[in-house]
Design a protein around this motif. Sequence first.
Motif, PDB file in Angstrom:
ATOM      1  N   ALA A   1       0.837  -1.207   0.000  1.00 32.49           N
ATOM      2  CA  ALA A   1       0.000   0.000   0.000  1.00 32.49           C
ATOM      3  C   ALA A   1       0.870   1.254   0.000  1.00 32.49           C
ATOM      4  O   ALA A   1       0.573   2.229  -0.698  1.00 32.49           O
ATOM      5  N   PHE A   2       1.948   1.221   0.764  1.00 35.58           N
ATOM      6  CA  PHE A   2       2.881   2.345   0.793  1.00 35.58           C
ATOM      7  C   PHE A   2       3.458   2.583  -0.604  1.00 35.58           C
ATOM      8  O   PHE A   2       3.535   3.726  -1.065  1.00 35.58           O
ATOM      9  N   ALA A   3       3.817   1.508  -1.286  1.00 41.56           N
ATOM     10  CA  ALA A   3       4.348   1.630  -2.654  1.00 41.56           C
ATOM     11  C   ALA A   3       3.305   2.223  -3.587  1.00 41.56           C
ATOM     12  O   ALA A   3       3.606   3.087  -4.411  1.00 41.56           O
TER      13      ALA A   3
ATOM     14  N   ARG B   1       5.602   9.059  -5.949  1.00 43.64           N
ATOM     15  CA  ARG B   1       5.983  10.483  -5.839  1.00 43.64           C
ATOM     16  C   ARG B   1       7.367  10.648  -5.223  1.00 43.64           C
ATOM     17  O   ARG B   1       8.185  11.424  -5.697  1.00 43.64           O
ATOM     18  N   GLN B   2       7.610   9.898  -4.144  1.00 44.46           N
ATOM     19  CA  GLN B   2       8.893  10.007  -3.454  1.00 44.46           C
ATOM     20  C   GLN B   2      10.033   9.607  -4.384  1.00 44.46           C
ATOM     21  O   GLN B   2      11.048  10.305  -4.460  1.00 44.46           O
ATOM     22  N   PHE B   3       9.879   8.495  -5.102  1.00 49.61           N
ATOM     23  CA  PHE B   3      10.937   8.041  -5.999  1.00 49.61           C
ATOM     24  C   PHE B   3      11.113   9.001  -7.176  1.00 49.61           C
ATOM     25  O   PHE B   3      12.235   9.225  -7.620  1.00 49.61           O
TER      26      PHE B   3
ATOM     27  N   ALA C   1      15.009  11.792  -9.637  1.00 53.89           N
ATOM     28  CA  ALA C   1      14.698  12.609 -10.819  1.00 53.89           C
ATOM     29  C   ALA C   1      15.889  12.667 -11.772  1.00 53.89           C
ATOM     30  O   ALA C   1      17.023  12.923 -11.363  1.00 53.89           O
ATOM     31  N   GLY C   2      15.618  12.392 -13.027  1.00 56.82           N
ATOM     32  CA  GLY C   2      16.626  12.482 -14.068  1.00 56.82           C
ATOM     33  C   GLY C   2      17.578  11.307 -14.158  1.00 56.82           C
ATOM     34  O   GLY C   2      18.377  11.233 -15.086  1.00 56.82           O
TER      35      GLY C   2
ATOM     36  N   THR D   1      16.130   0.278  -2.722  1.00 57.47           N
ATOM     37  CA  THR D   1      15.270   1.216  -3.442  1.00 57.47           C
ATOM     38  C   THR D   1      15.014   2.502  -2.674  1.00 57.47           C
ATOM     39  O   THR D   1      14.905   3.564  -3.275  1.00 57.47           O
ATOM     40  N   THR D   2      14.921   2.430  -1.364  1.00 60.64           N
ATOM     41  CA  THR D   2      14.615   3.642  -0.597  1.00 60.64           C
ATOM     42  C   THR D   2      15.844   4.488  -0.311  1.00 60.64           C
ATOM     43  O   THR D   2      15.719   5.692  -0.088  1.00 60.64           O
ATOM     44  N   THR D   3      17.026   3.857  -0.317  1.00 62.94           N
ATOM     45  CA  THR D   3      18.248   4.615  -0.037  1.00 62.94           C
ATOM     46  C   THR D   3      19.051   4.921  -1.293  1.00 62.94           C
ATOM     47  O   THR D   3      19.869   5.846  -1.273  1.00 62.94           O
TER      48      THR D   3
END
Length: 141
Positions: free
Chosen positions: A21-23, A29-31, A36-37, A108-110
């Motif tokens: 659900a968090f994903a 948006r966070q990723f 970005a780029g 993925t988060t770091t």
Amino acid sequence: MHRLWGTLGALFGGLAVMLGAFAAHRLDRQFAEQYAGQTRIVAGETIPLAAKFLRDFRTAAEYQMYHALALLAVAALAAQRPSRLLTAAGGAFTAGIVLFSGSLYILTTTGVTSWGAVTPFGGVAFVIGWLALAAATLRKA
């Protein structure tokens, strides 16, 4: 041991739902902001890193759920007929969740890609778990 495997299966299953659900509701948006780029080449195609990491995070949650359910199966079988093979299967599934899914969550988060070196060990643990479960079901009572 069956209570341990049942408890872990239920907890890992619930956590997989929360992380999925968090994903679905936050990580895109966070990723997109965090990566970005940035791009990666996957199967000869250049894709945004945010999309790759979101897919990898979802894969981690999926595999966590599959193996949480496998732990519940181990618990049910162990309650009827405890065996060292079922204990090995439960331990391997647990290790696989921690190593495979855990390393993908961290990677993925770091963005620390060296965690990707841990992921295959989790995959091997999953295979060992399935082989141990198969062997346990083939053994006579």
